[in-house]
Write a protein that holds these residues in place. Structure first.
Motif, mmCIF file in Angstrom:
data_model
loop_
_atom_site.group_PDB
_atom_site.id
_atom_site.type_symbol
_atom_site.label_atom_id
_atom_site.label_comp_id
_atom_site.label_asym_id
_atom_site.label_seq_id
_atom_site.Cartn_x
_atom_site.Cartn_y
_atom_site.Cartn_z
ATOM 1 N N VAL A 6 60.517 31.052 47.524
ATOM 2 C CA VAL A 6 61.071 31.268 48.866
ATOM 3 C C VAL A 6 62.217 32.264 48.754
ATOM 4 N N VAL A 7 62.485 32.942 49.878
ATOM 5 C CA VAL A 7 63.629 33.849 49.937
ATOM 6 C C VAL A 7 64.703 33.180 50.788
ATOM 7 N N LEU A 8 65.909 33.130 50.243
ATOM 8 C CA LEU A 8 67.018 32.417 50.885
ATOM 9 C C LEU A 8 68.158 33.373 51.186
ATOM 10 N N ARG A 9 68.884 33.064 52.266
ATOM 11 C CA ARG A 9 70.032 33.881 52.657
ATOM 12 C C ARG A 9 71.311 33.104 52.376
ATOM 13 N N ARG A 10 72.282 33.791 51.825
ATOM 14 C CA ARG A 10 73.538 33.123 51.480
ATOM 15 C C ARG A 10 74.292 32.685 52.728
ATOM 16 N N VAL A 11 74.772 31.453 52.742
ATOM 17 C CA VAL A 11 75.619 30.937 53.812
ATOM 18 C C VAL A 11 77.075 30.964 53.355
#
Ligand SMILES: Cc1cc2nc3c(=O)[nH]c(=O)nc-3n(C[C@H](O)[C@H](O)[C@H](O)COP(=O)(O)O)c2cc1C
Length: 186
Positions: free
Chosen positions: A119-124
Motif C-alpha cells: 500500500v502507499v501511505l501519506r505521512r500525517v
C-alpha cells in the motif's frame, strides 16, 4: 552482557509475537530510499492510521524527514533476497534500487515489482520521543491499494524469526556523518 530483567521480558514477548517484516520505500525528487522494517502496525481505525518506526541511524529515516509518501511492501516467507538487500545494506553505500526490479509509483515512490502486496501511505505526523527510532504516523493515500493484488505465496509472511541471521545495515546507535553522500550521488 544480558539486558536488565524488564528489558529481557519485553524482548521475550516480542520474540514470541514474531511480527511480520515489510520493506518501506520512499522518494524525494530523484532520491530514493528504503529499508526492512519490523516496527510497524495499524494504530487507528477511524480514521485509518498506520505507524512505522524508522531508526535514526538509517538513510531511509533521513530521506523520510522530507518525504510525504511511503510504500509498505509485505514480504512473503520466501522473500529472503529482498529482506537481505533492504535490511543488511544501506543506501549510504549501495544503490539498492539498482539491485531489484521496481516501478515508480505515486510521487516517484519505488514500488517493488516482486511485492504485489503493498500500500502507499501519506505521512500525517512524525513523532520523536528521544529514543533511537522515530514514529511515522501515516494514512492511506488516494493511491493506496491500486496495485495491491494481495498475492502471497503459500508460506505466509516473512517473520522476524526467519530473519534473525540478518545483520542490519546500520546499528540503531549509529549516527552517520550528515555530509556523507549517498550511494549513486556525486
Ligand atoms: C530483522 C530486521 C528488522 C529491522 N527493523 C527495522 C525497523 O523497524 N526500522 C528501521 O528503521 N530499521 C529496521 N531495520 C534496519 C534496517 O533495515 C537496516 O539498517 C537497513 O540496512 C537500513 O538501510 P538504509 O540506511 O538504506 O535506510 C531492521 C533490520 C533487520 C535485519
Amino acid at each position: 552482557v544480558s539486558p536488565p530483567e524488564p528489558a529481557a521480558a519485553l524482548d521475550a514477548l516480542v520474540e514470541r509475537l514474531d511480527g511480520a517484516l515489510v520493506v518501506v520505500t520512499t522518494a524525494v525528487g530523484d532520491e530514493r530510499a528504503g529499508c526492512l522494517v519490523g516496527f510497524h502496525c495499524q494504530c487507528s481505525i477511524e480514521p485509518r492510521r498506520y505507524a512505522l518506526w524508522l531508526s535514526k541511524a538509517n538513510r531511509t529515516y533521513r530521506l523520510a524527514l522530507h518525504a510525504e509518501l511511503f510504500a509498505v511492501h509485505a514480504l512473503s516467507a520466501d522473500d529472503h533476497g529482498l529482506a537481505g538487500l533492504f535490511g543488511t545494506t544501506s543506501g549510504d553505500e549501495v544503490d539498492k534500487f539498482a539491485h531489484c526490479s521496481w516501478t515508480p509509483g505515486p510521487g516517484g515512490v519505488p514500488i517493488l515489482d516482486d511485492c504485489p502486496d503493498h500500500v502507499v501511505l501519506r505521512r500525517v505526523t512524525l513523532l520523536d520521543d528521544g529514543s533511537d527510532h522515530v514514529c511515522l504516523v501515516t494514512e492511506p493515500s488516494g493511491e493506496a491499494g491500486r496495485r495491491a493484488r494481495g498475492a502471497r505465496g503459500g508460506g505466509g509472511p516473512l517473520r522476524l524469526s526467519q530473519a534473525r541471521h540478518l545483520d542490519a545495515g546500520h546499528d540503531a546507535e549509529e549516527r552517520p556523518d550528515p555530509a556523507a553522500p549517498a550511494a549513486g550521488e556525486p
